[in-house]
Design an enzyme around this catalytic site. Sequence first.
Site, PDB file in Angstrom:
ATOM      1  N   HIS A   1     -13.240   8.367  13.075  1.00  0.00           N
ATOM      2  CA  HIS A   1     -13.179   7.138  12.264  1.00  0.00           C
ATOM      3  C   HIS A   1     -14.644   6.701  12.125  1.00  0.00           C
ATOM      4  O   HIS A   1     -15.111   5.778  12.794  1.00  0.00           O
ATOM      5  CB  HIS A   1     -12.334   6.104  12.997  1.00  0.00           C
ATOM      6  CG  HIS A   1     -11.947   4.896  12.190  1.00  0.00           C
ATOM      7  ND1 HIS A   1     -12.473   4.610  10.941  1.00  0.00           N
ATOM      8  CD2 HIS A   1     -11.070   3.885  12.472  1.00  0.00           C
ATOM      9  CE1 HIS A   1     -11.937   3.473  10.509  1.00  0.00           C
ATOM     10  NE2 HIS A   1     -11.090   3.020  11.408  1.00  0.00           N
TER      11      HIS A   1
ATOM     12  N   ARG B   1      -7.792  -3.995   8.897  1.00  0.00           N
ATOM     13  CA  ARG B   1      -9.237  -4.197   8.882  1.00  0.00           C
ATOM     14  C   ARG B   1      -9.968  -3.236   7.946  1.00  0.00           C
ATOM     15  O   ARG B   1     -10.780  -3.643   7.106  1.00  0.00           O
ATOM     16  CB  ARG B   1      -9.815  -4.016  10.308  1.00  0.00           C
ATOM     17  CG  ARG B   1      -9.619  -5.188  11.223  1.00  0.00           C
ATOM     18  CD  ARG B   1      -9.396  -4.717  12.640  1.00  0.00           C
ATOM     19  NE  ARG B   1      -8.059  -4.137  12.707  1.00  0.00           N
ATOM     20  CZ  ARG B   1      -6.972  -4.826  13.042  1.00  0.00           C
ATOM     21  NH1 ARG B   1      -7.097  -6.057  13.416  1.00  0.00           N
ATOM     22  NH2 ARG B   1      -5.768  -4.279  13.012  1.00  0.00           N
ATOM     23  N   THR B   2      -9.687  -1.931   8.103  1.00  0.00           N
ATOM     24  CA  THR B   2     -10.450  -0.934   7.350  1.00  0.00           C
ATOM     25  C   THR B   2     -10.183  -1.074   5.855  1.00  0.00           C
ATOM     26  O   THR B   2     -11.106  -1.064   5.041  1.00  0.00           O
ATOM     27  CB  THR B   2     -10.071   0.484   7.834  1.00  0.00           C
ATOM     28  OG1 THR B   2     -10.121   0.504   9.260  1.00  0.00           O
ATOM     29  CG2 THR B   2     -10.992   1.540   7.276  1.00  0.00           C
TER      30      THR B   2
ATOM     31  N   LYS C   1       7.674  11.479  -2.834  1.00  0.00           N
ATOM     32  CA  LYS C   1       8.543  12.407  -3.593  1.00  0.00           C
ATOM     33  C   LYS C   1       8.185  13.851  -3.291  1.00  0.00           C
ATOM     34  O   LYS C   1       8.628  14.760  -3.980  1.00  0.00           O
ATOM     35  CB  LYS C   1       8.379  12.142  -5.095  1.00  0.00           C
ATOM     36  CG  LYS C   1       8.706  10.729  -5.523  1.00  0.00           C
ATOM     37  CD  LYS C   1       8.418  10.591  -7.023  1.00  0.00           C
ATOM     38  CE  LYS C   1       8.334   9.145  -7.438  1.00  0.00           C
ATOM     39  NZ  LYS C   1       7.668   8.983  -8.742  1.00  0.00           N
TER      40      LYS C   1
ATOM     41  N   ARG D   1      -7.560   7.442   4.337  1.00  0.00           N
ATOM     42  CA  ARG D   1      -7.047   7.409   5.720  1.00  0.00           C
ATOM     43  C   ARG D   1      -5.781   8.246   5.753  1.00  0.00           C
ATOM     44  O   ARG D   1      -4.916   8.139   4.869  1.00  0.00           O
ATOM     45  CB  ARG D   1      -6.715   5.979   6.158  1.00  0.00           C
ATOM     46  CG  ARG D   1      -5.896   5.967   7.443  1.00  0.00           C
ATOM     47  CD  ARG D   1      -5.755   4.622   8.057  1.00  0.00           C
ATOM     48  NE  ARG D   1      -7.016   4.185   8.643  1.00  0.00           N
ATOM     49  CZ  ARG D   1      -7.123   3.164   9.488  1.00  0.00           C
ATOM     50  NH1 ARG D   1      -6.047   2.475   9.848  1.00  0.00           N
ATOM     51  NH2 ARG D   1      -8.284   2.811   9.980  1.00  0.00           N
TER      52      ARG D   1
END
Length: 309
Positions: free
Chosen positions: A139, A61-62, A89, A111
């Site tokens: 959030h 969704r985000t 890496k 995020r």
Amino acid sequence: MSDVVFRRKDLLDLQSLSSAEIRSILELATSLKQVSARAIKKVPTLKGRTVINLFCEPSTRTRASFELAEKRLSADAINIQASSSSTQKGETLLDTAKNLMALQPDIIVIRHSASGAAHLVAEVVPASVINAGDGCHEHPTQGLLDLFTIQEQKGSIAGVRVAIVGDIMHSRVARSNIYALTKLGARVTVCGPATMLPVGIETLGVAATTDLREAVEGADVVMALRLQLERQKTLIFPSLREYAAQYGLNRQSIRWMKSDVVIMHPGPINRGVEVSSEIADGPQSVILDQVTNGLAVRMAVLYLLGNRS
Ligand code: CP
């Protein structure tokens, strides 16, 4: 639209925002929601601006709504997922951020599984940073879209009774909602097993209970949260079946609620655990409206940060 009062470099949390700043974003989102209802769903507001979406945790969704919001505002957007980036890496988050900054973006959306990751990046890059969820911390755009949805459904936030049910301990969604809802005058009760209720949560201005019936009786809005199994070091409830029986929103528990109650969930849903399919897909559910409103709210946040200079 009244004068916009949100004039920050970044959107990192809702804890530090004033009620006027939150209202200002919601008001702008109301105007921008109309863009998605037009035949040509695009405005030139961020033409020539560059946005990098850096997602170091899974998201549907985000991520989709940020990318679409950027396109609707005519920004140039690129997406980077940790699973296919040089973090695999061994590159550190700060090195990744500094290297992305060398490409001169105007906004970085991030995020990350670590609480504080967005703050850390915001301190070292001149670009605006938007927190798209950091660990168990906050959030903010989810909190804003939830407020937008409640306002749309109930006409205002002030005085609305909201029950937030589930894994409060690990939920960044709960924290952002608690900060913003209490600032705007909602009456919030959090509910869950004792192991999922942080000690002292009442100091944030909410009531707390382990009794689902007590939490949802008289509530105007009941918001179920996803069990954050990936953040729980051990299972903090005997079994999912027992959790569903005591805290699930289902045919039994909806009988305790008001007839005009609004059911919310930030997604993704564990169907049959936090919410039964009958309730998630039923007439009281506004779960998909939350997703739709996420686009408008993210357009508003991008608009404000992208036009600050
Ligand atoms: N609500 C929410 O943050 O969903 P995603 O994890 O799919 O982005």
